[in-house]
Design a protein around this motif. Structure first.
Motif, mmCIF file in Angstrom:
data_model
loop_
_atom_site.group_PDB
_atom_site.id
_atom_site.type_symbol
_atom_site.label_atom_id
_atom_site.label_comp_id
_atom_site.label_asym_id
_atom_site.label_seq_id
_atom_site.Cartn_x
_atom_site.Cartn_y
_atom_site.Cartn_z
ATOM 1 N N LYS A 113 0.721 -1.135 0.035
ATOM 2 C CA LYS A 113 -0.021 -0.040 -0.095
ATOM 3 C C LYS A 113 0.783 1.230 -0.039
ATOM 4 C CE LYS A 113 -3.914 2.397 1.083
ATOM 5 N NZ LYS A 113 -3.738 3.567 0.547
ATOM 6 N N ALA A 114 1.906 1.377 0.856
ATOM 7 C CA ALA A 114 2.826 2.240 0.836
ATOM 8 C C ALA A 114 3.505 2.518 -0.564
ATOM 9 C CB ALA A 114 3.839 2.310 2.076
ATOM 10 N N LEU A 115 4.011 1.344 -0.844
ATOM 11 C CA LEU A 115 4.669 1.553 -2.361
ATOM 12 C C LEU A 115 3.590 2.154 -3.360
ATOM 13 C CD1 LEU A 115 6.932 0.711 -4.580
ATOM 14 C CD2 LEU A 115 5.634 -1.263 -4.544
ATOM 15 N N LEU A 116 2.427 1.765 -3.618
ATOM 16 C CA LEU A 116 1.503 1.979 -4.657
ATOM 17 C C LEU A 116 1.020 3.551 -4.426
ATOM 18 C CD1 LEU A 116 -0.348 -1.413 -5.519
ATOM 19 C CD2 LEU A 116 1.815 -0.255 -6.555
ATOM 20 N N ASP A 117 1.105 3.941 -3.125
ATOM 21 C CA ASP A 117 0.790 5.248 -3.032
ATOM 22 C C ASP A 117 1.634 6.101 -3.190
ATOM 23 O OD1 ASP A 117 -1.792 4.574 -1.642
ATOM 24 O OD2 ASP A 117 -1.092 4.985 0.476
ATOM 25 N N ALA A 118 3.026 5.834 -2.937
ATOM 26 C CA ALA A 118 4.169 6.857 -3.384
ATOM 27 C C ALA A 118 4.373 6.311 -4.876
ATOM 28 C CB ALA A 118 5.414 6.235 -2.874
ATOM 29 N N ASN A 119 4.052 5.224 -5.713
ATOM 30 C CA ASN A 119 4.607 4.824 -6.956
ATOM 31 C C ASN A 119 3.491 4.229 -7.471
ATOM 32 O OD1 ASN A 119 5.734 4.063 -9.483
ATOM 33 N ND2 ASN A 119 7.931 3.385 -8.329
ATOM 34 N N PRO A 120 2.463 4.745 -8.180
ATOM 35 C CA PRO A 120 1.368 3.813 -8.634
ATOM 36 C C PRO A 120 1.859 2.819 -9.809
ATOM 37 C CG PRO A 120 1.057 6.018 -8.967
ATOM 38 C CD PRO A 120 2.272 5.948 -8.358
ATOM 39 N N ASN A 121 2.921 2.756 -10.383
ATOM 40 C CA ASN A 121 3.153 2.059 -11.579
ATOM 41 C C ASN A 121 4.869 1.656 -11.238
ATOM 42 O OD1 ASN A 121 3.074 0.626 -13.904
ATOM 43 N ND2 ASN A 121 3.478 2.367 -15.338
ATOM 44 N N PRO A 122 5.203 0.758 -10.272
ATOM 45 C CA PRO A 122 6.330 0.428 -9.908
ATOM 46 C C PRO A 122 7.133 -0.678 -11.021
ATOM 47 C CG PRO A 122 4.888 -0.734 -8.440
ATOM 48 C CD PRO A 122 4.176 0.078 -9.261
ATOM 49 N N THR A 123 8.108 -0.584 -11.537
ATOM 50 C CA THR A 123 8.979 -1.698 -12.050
ATOM 51 C C THR A 123 9.185 -2.843 -10.876
ATOM 52 O OG1 THR A 123 11.130 -1.018 -11.299
ATOM 53 C CG2 THR A 123 10.134 -0.002 -13.412
ATOM 54 N N ARG A 124 9.688 -4.098 -11.564
ATOM 55 C CA ARG A 124 9.712 -5.152 -10.591
ATOM 56 C C ARG A 124 10.675 -4.963 -9.812
ATOM 57 N NH1 ARG A 124 8.360 -11.028 -12.583
ATOM 58 N NH2 ARG A 124 6.397 -10.761 -12.883
ATOM 59 N N ASP A 125 11.817 -4.126 -10.134
ATOM 60 C CA ASP A 125 12.996 -3.965 -9.178
ATOM 61 C C ASP A 125 12.539 -2.939 -8.193
ATOM 62 O OD1 ASP A 125 14.710 -5.685 -10.565
ATOM 63 O OD2 ASP A 125 15.632 -3.819 -11.827
ATOM 64 N N GLU A 126 11.559 -2.116 -8.402
ATOM 65 C CA GLU A 126 11.082 -1.336 -7.379
ATOM 66 C C GLU A 126 10.283 -1.942 -6.402
ATOM 67 O OE1 GLU A 126 11.138 3.119 -9.861
ATOM 68 O OE2 GLU A 126 9.347 1.589 -10.163
ATOM 69 N N ILE A 127 9.600 -2.843 -7.043
ATOM 70 C CA ILE A 127 8.671 -3.619 -6.038
ATOM 71 C C ILE A 127 9.467 -4.642 -5.090
ATOM 72 C CG2 ILE A 127 7.038 -5.672 -5.951
ATOM 73 C CD1 ILE A 127 5.840 -4.672 -8.761
ATOM 74 N N ARG A 128 10.583 -5.308 -5.580
ATOM 75 C CA ARG A 128 11.493 -6.017 -4.785
ATOM 76 C C ARG A 128 12.090 -5.091 -3.876
ATOM 77 N NH1 ARG A 128 12.943 -8.018 -10.026
ATOM 78 N NH2 ARG A 128 12.129 -10.276 -10.292
ATOM 79 N N PHE A 129 12.476 -4.240 -4.205
ATOM 80 C CA PHE A 129 13.251 -2.974 -3.397
ATOM 81 C C PHE A 129 12.275 -2.845 -2.126
ATOM 82 C CE2 PHE A 129 14.643 0.854 -1.689
ATOM 83 C CZ PHE A 129 16.028 0.616 -1.352
ATOM 84 N N ALA A 130 11.079 -2.496 -2.575
ATOM 85 C CA ALA A 130 10.080 -1.913 -1.469
ATOM 86 C C ALA A 130 9.813 -2.930 -0.598
ATOM 87 C CB ALA A 130 9.033 -1.469 -2.161
#
Length: 169
Positions: A113-130
């Motif tokens: 939820k925090a990730l998608l609030d800050a970045n609604p279209n994350p890459t796989r690397d951004e998802i893994r990092f988050a």
């Protein structure tokens, strides 16, 4: 001797009488009665206790309850938009089979939820990092990452009835 703290939990103002040495995790579970946040490792390694503190993901086992005075807290109980609906993140966790035992799921959902609030279209690397601070011992991470991608799509998808984006946040 207990200390009175004022917090907003899932949009509701609350006063909690907490022990000065109590963790925020224990205060949420024992004093606020919110047991969705799980106690896993109790040393900040697993992410099962992840909540949002003023919108930022935090391991609630690492924060003393008195430090939360004046903060806005979101737990897994605050993610669900209503009693008869689930958030797109929760929906996609179910659809993608991203949970098995479910113990880590609340922490993952809150971190996502925090990730998608800050970045609604994350890459796989951004998802893994988050999600690097959250550990799952059952599923592996492929289905979890897939659920995040599909939840991001669902949140961005136009609502068919009126052409606006779905208000899932």
């Amino acid at each position: 001797m207990r200390k009175l703290i004022e917090v907003e939990i899932n949009g509701e103002p609350r006063e909690l009488a907490v022990e000065p040495h109590s963790t925020l995790l224990d205060a949420l579970r024992n004093d606020a009665g919110l047991t969705g946040t799980k106690k896993g490792c109790d040393v900040g390694e697993c992410g099962s206790c992840t909540i949002l503190v003023d919108g930022t993901p935090m391991n609630s086992c690492l924060m003393l309850a008195p430090e939360a005075h004046g903060c806005k807290l979101t737990t897994i109980e605050g993610i669900q938009p209503g009693p008869d609906t689930v958030h797109p993140i929760q929906d996609q966790f179910m659809r993608c089979g991203a949970a098995q035992c479910g113990f880590c799921t609340p922490g993952f959902v809150v971190a996502i939820k925090a990730l998608l609030d800050a970045n609604p279209n994350p890459t796989r690397d951004e998802i893994r990092f988050a999600l690097a601070g959250n550990i799952c011992r059952c599923t592996g991470y492929t289905k979890i990452i897939e659920a995040v991608e599909k939840a991001a799509e669902a949140i961005q998808r136009p609502c068919p009835s009126h052409g606006a984006t779905e208000n899932a946040q």
